[in-house]
Scaffold this motif. Structure first.
Motif, PDB file in Angstrom:
ATOM      1  N   PHE A 176      18.139 115.150  83.352  1.00  0.00           N
ATOM      2  CA  PHE A 176      18.541 113.777  82.703  1.00  0.00           C
ATOM      3  C   PHE A 176      17.818 113.774  81.130  1.00  0.00           C
ATOM      4  O   PHE A 176      16.816 113.906  81.164  1.00  0.00           O
ATOM      5  CB  PHE A 176      18.036 112.569  83.584  1.00  0.00           C
ATOM      6  N   LYS A 177      18.982 113.425  80.329  1.00  0.00           N
ATOM      7  CA  LYS A 177      18.560 113.497  78.874  1.00  0.00           C
ATOM      8  C   LYS A 177      18.362 112.147  78.339  1.00  0.00           C
ATOM      9  O   LYS A 177      18.814 111.240  79.098  1.00  0.00           O
ATOM     10  CB  LYS A 177      19.562 114.134  78.053  1.00  0.00           C
ATOM     11  N   GLN A 178      17.449 112.064  77.602  1.00  0.00           N
ATOM     12  CA  GLN A 178      17.175 110.691  76.907  1.00  0.00           C
ATOM     13  C   GLN A 178      18.228 110.232  76.164  1.00  0.00           C
ATOM     14  O   GLN A 178      18.747 111.263  75.401  1.00  0.00           O
ATOM     15  CB  GLN A 178      15.749 110.751  76.127  1.00  0.00           C
ATOM     16  N   GLY A 179      18.626 109.000  75.965  1.00  0.00           N
ATOM     17  CA  GLY A 179      19.776 108.570  75.023  1.00  0.00           C
ATOM     18  C   GLY A 179      21.106 108.893  75.575  1.00  0.00           C
ATOM     19  O   GLY A 179      22.234 108.776  75.036  1.00  0.00           O
ATOM     20  N   LYS A 180      21.325 109.226  76.952  1.00  0.00           N
ATOM     21  CA  LYS A 180      22.461 109.396  77.800  1.00  0.00           C
ATOM     22  C   LYS A 180      22.502 108.591  78.844  1.00  0.00           C
ATOM     23  O   LYS A 180      21.458 108.135  79.505  1.00  0.00           O
ATOM     24  CB  LYS A 180      22.448 111.016  77.999  1.00  0.00           C
ATOM     25  N   TYR A 181      23.642 108.514  79.458  1.00  0.00           N
ATOM     26  CA  TYR A 181      23.755 107.869  80.897  1.00  0.00           C
ATOM     27  C   TYR A 181      24.638 108.699  81.485  1.00  0.00           C
ATOM     28  O   TYR A 181      25.511 109.688  81.178  1.00  0.00           O
ATOM     29  CB  TYR A 181      24.547 106.550  80.610  1.00  0.00           C
ATOM     30  N   SER A 182      24.472 108.583  82.913  1.00  0.00           N
ATOM     31  CA  SER A 182      25.167 109.287  84.096  1.00  0.00           C
ATOM     32  C   SER A 182      25.554 108.121  85.015  1.00  0.00           C
ATOM     33  O   SER A 182      25.278 106.843  85.081  1.00  0.00           O
ATOM     34  CB  SER A 182      24.151 109.941  84.809  1.00  0.00           C
ATOM     35  N   VAL A 183      26.679 108.383  85.746  1.00  0.00           N
ATOM     36  CA  VAL A 183      27.383 107.502  86.637  1.00  0.00           C
ATOM     37  C   VAL A 183      27.608 108.150  88.004  1.00  0.00           C
ATOM     38  O   VAL A 183      28.157 109.126  88.216  1.00  0.00           O
ATOM     39  CB  VAL A 183      28.743 106.828  85.882  1.00  0.00           C
ATOM     40  N   PHE A 184      27.191 107.443  89.150  1.00  0.00           N
ATOM     41  CA  PHE A 184      27.448 107.742  90.418  1.00  0.00           C
ATOM     42  C   PHE A 184      28.473 106.685  91.148  1.00  0.00           C
ATOM     43  O   PHE A 184      27.899 105.305  90.931  1.00  0.00           O
ATOM     44  CB  PHE A 184      26.261 107.931  91.150  1.00  0.00           C
ATOM     45  N   GLU A 185      29.197 106.965  92.057  1.00  0.00           N
ATOM     46  CA  GLU A 185      29.911 105.806  92.849  1.00  0.00           C
ATOM     47  C   GLU A 185      29.730 106.458  94.210  1.00  0.00           C
ATOM     48  O   GLU A 185      29.781 107.442  94.760  1.00  0.00           O
ATOM     49  CB  GLU A 185      31.369 106.124  92.566  1.00  0.00           C
ATOM     50  N   ILE A 186      29.207 105.230  95.023  1.00  0.00           N
ATOM     51  CA  ILE A 186      28.834 105.484  96.342  1.00  0.00           C
ATOM     52  C   ILE A 186      29.847 104.282  97.014  1.00  0.00           C
ATOM     53  O   ILE A 186      29.844 103.229  96.835  1.00  0.00           O
ATOM     54  CB  ILE A 186      27.361 104.836  96.586  1.00  0.00           C
ATOM     55  N   ILE A 187      30.360 104.851  98.211  1.00  0.00           N
ATOM     56  CA  ILE A 187      31.186 104.293  99.299  1.00  0.00           C
ATOM     57  C   ILE A 187      30.864 104.806 100.362  1.00  0.00           C
ATOM     58  O   ILE A 187      30.897 105.965 100.806  1.00  0.00           O
ATOM     59  CB  ILE A 187      32.789 104.594  98.906  1.00  0.00           C
ATOM     60  N   ASP A 188      30.281 103.861 101.298  1.00  0.00           N
ATOM     61  CA  ASP A 188      29.875 103.980 102.534  1.00  0.00           C
ATOM     62  C   ASP A 188      28.931 105.244 102.632  1.00  0.00           C
ATOM     63  O   ASP A 188      29.321 105.987 103.614  1.00  0.00           O
ATOM     64  CB  ASP A 188      31.178 104.044 103.664  1.00  0.00           C
ATOM     65  N   ASN A 189      27.883 105.055 101.820  1.00  0.00           N
ATOM     66  CA  ASN A 189      26.882 106.442 101.930  1.00  0.00           C
ATOM     67  C   ASN A 189      27.461 107.662 101.549  1.00  0.00           C
ATOM     68  O   ASN A 189      26.780 108.470 101.463  1.00  0.00           O
ATOM     69  CB  ASN A 189      26.348 106.576 103.509  1.00  0.00           C
ATOM     70  N   PHE A 190      28.867 107.666 101.066  1.00  0.00           N
ATOM     71  CA  PHE A 190      29.181 108.805 100.510  1.00  0.00           C
ATOM     72  C   PHE A 190      29.267 108.768  98.636  1.00  0.00           C
ATOM     73  O   PHE A 190      29.569 107.793  98.420  1.00  0.00           O
ATOM     74  CB  PHE A 190      30.507 109.453 100.943  1.00  0.00           C
ATOM     75  N   CYS A 191      28.491 109.705  98.178  1.00  0.00           N
ATOM     76  CA  CYS A 191      28.441 109.545  96.751  1.00  0.00           C
ATOM     77  C   CYS A 191      29.211 110.572  95.914  1.00  0.00           C
ATOM     78  O   CYS A 191      29.218 111.966  96.294  1.00  0.00           O
ATOM     79  CB  CYS A 191      26.886 109.622  96.481  1.00  0.00           C
TER      80      CYS A 191
END
Length: 198
Positions: A176-191
């Motif tokens: 993970f880099k500084q100055g950046k963002y990451s996105v995770f989607e979680i549905i019913d324990n599935f990511c």
């Protein structure tokens, strides 16, 4: 079931990043460059409406979160479980200094980085357990919401590995880099990993 959307952000550059030392619990501020990184992220995320903003309580994370969101510190939920590893007597030292001052401890850590403990600190598995416990609580409490979490590189690596395979084995696969963002989607324990280091 509605998805939970989790935005992960590593704190922006701190004054100790510039020193190239271990500094898990040293409560240092952002550098001037780190402030600019956060301001740029604010522009990138200005159209995203977060239901909850969460941060490690350490200054470098909390300041990053306040700049990005425009919220006051009091409006951000701080969670001790998302602090960086406690490096104990290694804090403020680089690896050469650690090897010179604590050679046996350093060799133990090189042999078993998951379970060897820096003197007066914590080991990786202790950190893993506290981070995943904090994450589980947050995901249960804010299920179906859009969450922004600002934390430390090690914590984010644990979170990503845990979300995807329910254990720590992908820890070193994330950077993970500084100055950046990451996105995770979680549905019913599935990511699903939607974005990384954007």
């Amino acid at each position: 079931m509605k998805e939970t959307i989790l935005y992960l952000i590593r704190h922006s550059e701190s004054t100790y990043n510039q020193r190239k030392v271990y500094y898990g619990r040293i409560d240092c501020p952002l550098s001037e460059f780190g402030v600019r990184q956060s301001q740029l992220l604010k522009g990138k995320l200005k159209k995203v409406k977060f239901d909850q903003v969460i941060s490690s309580p350490l200054k470098r994370c909390l300041h990053t979160a306040t700049i990005i969101t425009g919220l006051r510190e009091q409006e951000i939920l701080t969670v001790d479980g998302f602090k960086e590893l406690d490096f104990g007597l290694w804090e403020g030292l680089n690896f050469e200094e650690i090897a010179a001052n604590y050679p046996d401890n350093w060799e133990d850590w090189k042999r078993d980085w998951k379970r060897a403990t820096p003197i007066n600190g914590e080991n990786f598995m202790e950190m893993y357990n506290r981070v995943t416990k904090a994450l589980t609580n947050i995901l249960q409490k804010y299920q179906g919401r859009k969450i922004l979490l600002v934390s430390h590189k090690g914590c984010l690596q644990i979170i990503a590995s845990y979300l995807l395979i329910q254990n720590e084995n992908l820890f070193w696969n994330f950077d993970f880099k500084q100055g950046k963002y990451s996105v995770f989607e979680i549905i019913d324990n599935f990511c699903v990993l939607k974005k990384i280091n954007c």
